[in-house]
Design an enzyme around this catalytic site. Structure first.
Site, PDB file in Angstrom:
ATOM      1  N   GLN A  98      12.582  37.872  -1.045  1.00 18.87           N
ATOM      2  CA  GLN A  98      13.546  36.879  -1.856  1.00 18.87           C
ATOM      3  C   GLN A  98      14.820  37.553  -1.664  1.00 18.87           C
ATOM      4  O   GLN A  98      15.319  38.733  -1.900  1.00 18.87           O
ATOM      5  CB  GLN A  98      13.221  37.016  -3.282  1.00 18.87           C
ATOM      6  CG  GLN A  98      14.029  36.162  -4.247  1.00 18.87           C
ATOM      7  CD  GLN A  98      13.835  36.568  -5.916  1.00 18.87           C
ATOM      8  OE1 GLN A  98      14.224  37.499  -6.311  1.00 18.87           O
ATOM      9  NE2 GLN A  98      13.127  35.611  -6.542  1.00 18.87           N
ATOM     10  N   TYR A 179      21.656  34.407 -11.921  1.00 20.18           N
ATOM     11  CA  TYR A 179      22.334  34.845 -10.560  1.00 20.18           C
ATOM     12  C   TYR A 179      23.167  34.005 -10.100  1.00 20.18           C
ATOM     13  O   TYR A 179      23.494  32.961 -10.547  1.00 20.18           O
ATOM     14  CB  TYR A 179      21.380  35.789  -9.909  1.00 20.18           C
ATOM     15  CG  TYR A 179      20.520  36.786 -10.257  1.00 20.18           C
ATOM     16  CD1 TYR A 179      21.019  37.878 -11.166  1.00 20.18           C
ATOM     17  CD2 TYR A 179      19.182  36.916 -10.586  1.00 20.18           C
ATOM     18  CE1 TYR A 179      20.293  38.765 -11.748  1.00 20.18           C
ATOM     19  CE2 TYR A 179      18.596  37.637 -11.129  1.00 20.18           C
ATOM     20  CZ  TYR A 179      19.085  38.691 -12.069  1.00 20.18           C
ATOM     21  OH  TYR A 179      18.318  39.619 -12.711  1.00 20.18           O
ATOM     22  N   ARG A 226      13.794  29.127  -5.460  1.00 18.15           N
ATOM     23  CA  ARG A 226      13.447  29.412  -6.777  1.00 18.15           C
ATOM     24  C   ARG A 226      14.535  28.955  -7.843  1.00 18.15           C
ATOM     25  O   ARG A 226      15.596  29.088  -7.787  1.00 18.15           O
ATOM     26  CB  ARG A 226      12.984  30.959  -7.060  1.00 18.15           C
ATOM     27  CG  ARG A 226      12.515  31.106  -8.228  1.00 18.15           C
ATOM     28  CD  ARG A 226      12.047  32.510  -8.536  1.00 18.15           C
ATOM     29  NE  ARG A 226      10.730  32.807  -9.223  1.00 18.15           N
ATOM     30  CZ  ARG A 226      10.524  33.926  -9.982  1.00 18.15           C
ATOM     31  NH1 ARG A 226      11.478  34.733 -10.132  1.00 18.15           N
ATOM     32  NH2 ARG A 226       9.501  33.984 -10.641  1.00 18.15           N
ATOM     33  N   GLY A 314       3.168  37.588 -12.298  1.00 18.87           N
ATOM     34  CA  GLY A 314       4.148  38.980 -12.319  1.00 18.87           C
ATOM     35  C   GLY A 314       3.386  40.040 -12.835  1.00 18.87           C
ATOM     36  O   GLY A 314       3.026  40.805 -12.050  1.00 18.87           O
TER      37      GLY A 314
END
Length: 357
Positions: A98, A179, A226, A314
């Site tokens: 990622q 982000y 994503r 996760g």
């Protein structure tokens, strides 16, 4: 929950199951943002995942947002990641890196030259950086120039090439969780008046430019993307997600990417995006009220409904390196310890016990 264990094709990869490992920041990289031998063990332990998506990995020095996170912009980092991917492949696993540029979620404390973090506009996140000396307020970032944006696209491309050199099977572009790419998508972080701000078409421009450039460089079948619609993390406040995300999905669909990965906050919006996205869709299902994360039962239900082609979990993967075996056995499951999520040694990282052995 047999749905979780059916094979699936992602890009050109034939994967043995649909139970993928979600990207999770662990903040355990060594000096120089290099993965450690503990990281080799951590990821290899979880090679039974249909696909492992690595922790967020910065494509450049200025892309770092937290202490002790790994990079993919130096030879030492490539060599460190090669040990990880070799170990995962030796156990039959597959792994994407990622690529995460944190944008305004950064601080001069992190950078050798003390530079300001970069962002679409000079609007601070309102969040803070953890350091051993205490918490530091994020400053207002440097508003990126057109040259900065072009250089950042190039950084993503270089990092994707480095990922393949490090043995990864592909890369995931992080357009979620507040982000950099998410900051450009969101009007509360992006007040630009040029071609990268204002309208939906302008705000998705960076996302599509990065996706196209990285796909051209390494092959679109090796590239995932994503998103996290309605996610308020890191100071994000989305005003038009119902318009934005279907438009983004339609725009990204032109590039033949391996998948779109949704970190879910709104099931109805997930359905709308699913309808707009013609390719493989991976879903990290929204947790039930009061639960820390999605469950294997939720993941199987998503597949039964046809809402996604594969699912990510996760904390279940974090605490259960042998998660498929535990699901098949009906549990029990180790419970993840939040106190050891970020930083530290092997405790809460590589010492979660397997069900057998």
């Amino acid at each position: 929950m047999n749905e979780l264990f059916e094979p699936v094709t992602v890009g050109r990869l034939e994967l043995p199951n649909r139970l993928f490992m979600s990207p999770m920041t662990r903040s355990r990289a060594a000096e120089g943002a290099v993965p450690t031998e503990l990281a080799v063990e951590y990821y290899a332990q979880r090679a039974a995942a249909g696909l492992i998506i690595s922790e967020g990995t910065q494509p450049s020095v200025i892309g770092q947002g937290y202490i002790d996170t790994p990079g993919l912009h130096s030879e030492e980092q490539i060599a460190g990641w090669r040990k990880v991917t070799d170990a995962v492949h030796a156990r039959g696993g597959r792994m994407f890196a990622q690529l995460m540029h944190s944008g305004r979620v950064g601080h001069p404390w992190l950078y050798p030259d003390g530079a300001l973090p970069h962002g679409p506009s000079a609007i601070p996140s309102g969040e803070r950086l953890y350091t051993p000396e205490g918490m530091l307020e994020h400053p207002a970032p440097k508003e990126m120039t057109l040259a900065d944006i072009a250089a950042t696209v190039d950084d993503f491309v270089a990092a994707a090439r480095n990922a393949l050199a490090a043995g990864f099977d592909g890369v995931e572009l992080h357009g979620a969780n507040g982000y950099l790419i998410h900051q450009f998508l969101c009007g509360s972080a992006n007040a630009r008046t040029d071609a990268y701000g204002g309208s939906v078409d302008n705000r998705i421009r960076l996302a599509t430019e990065v996706a196209q450039a990285v796909g051209d460089a390494v092959g679109p079948e090796r590239v995932g993307f994503r998103v996290s619609p309605r996610n308020p993390s890191n100071g994000i406040s989305e005003r038009d997600p119902d318009e934005l995300y279907p438009a983004l999905a339609r725009a990204l669909s032109r590039y033949g990417l391996a998948y779109l990965h949704i970190m879910e906050w709104d099931r109805e919006l997930t359905r709308v995006i699913r309808a707009a996205w013609p390719g493989t869709l991976i879903l990290n299902p929204k947790a039930e009220p009061g639960a820390p994360s999605g469950t294997p039962e939720q993941a199987a239900a998503v597949l039964r409904e046809g809402l996604a082609d594969a699912v990510t979990l996760g904390s279940y993967w974090l605490a259960n390196p042998d998660l498929p075996a535990r699901i098949r056995a009906g549990g029990p499951y180790n419970v993840a310890d939040p106190a050891t999520f970020y930083g530290g040694d092997h405790r809460g990282y590589t010492d979660y016990p397997a069900l057998v052995g």
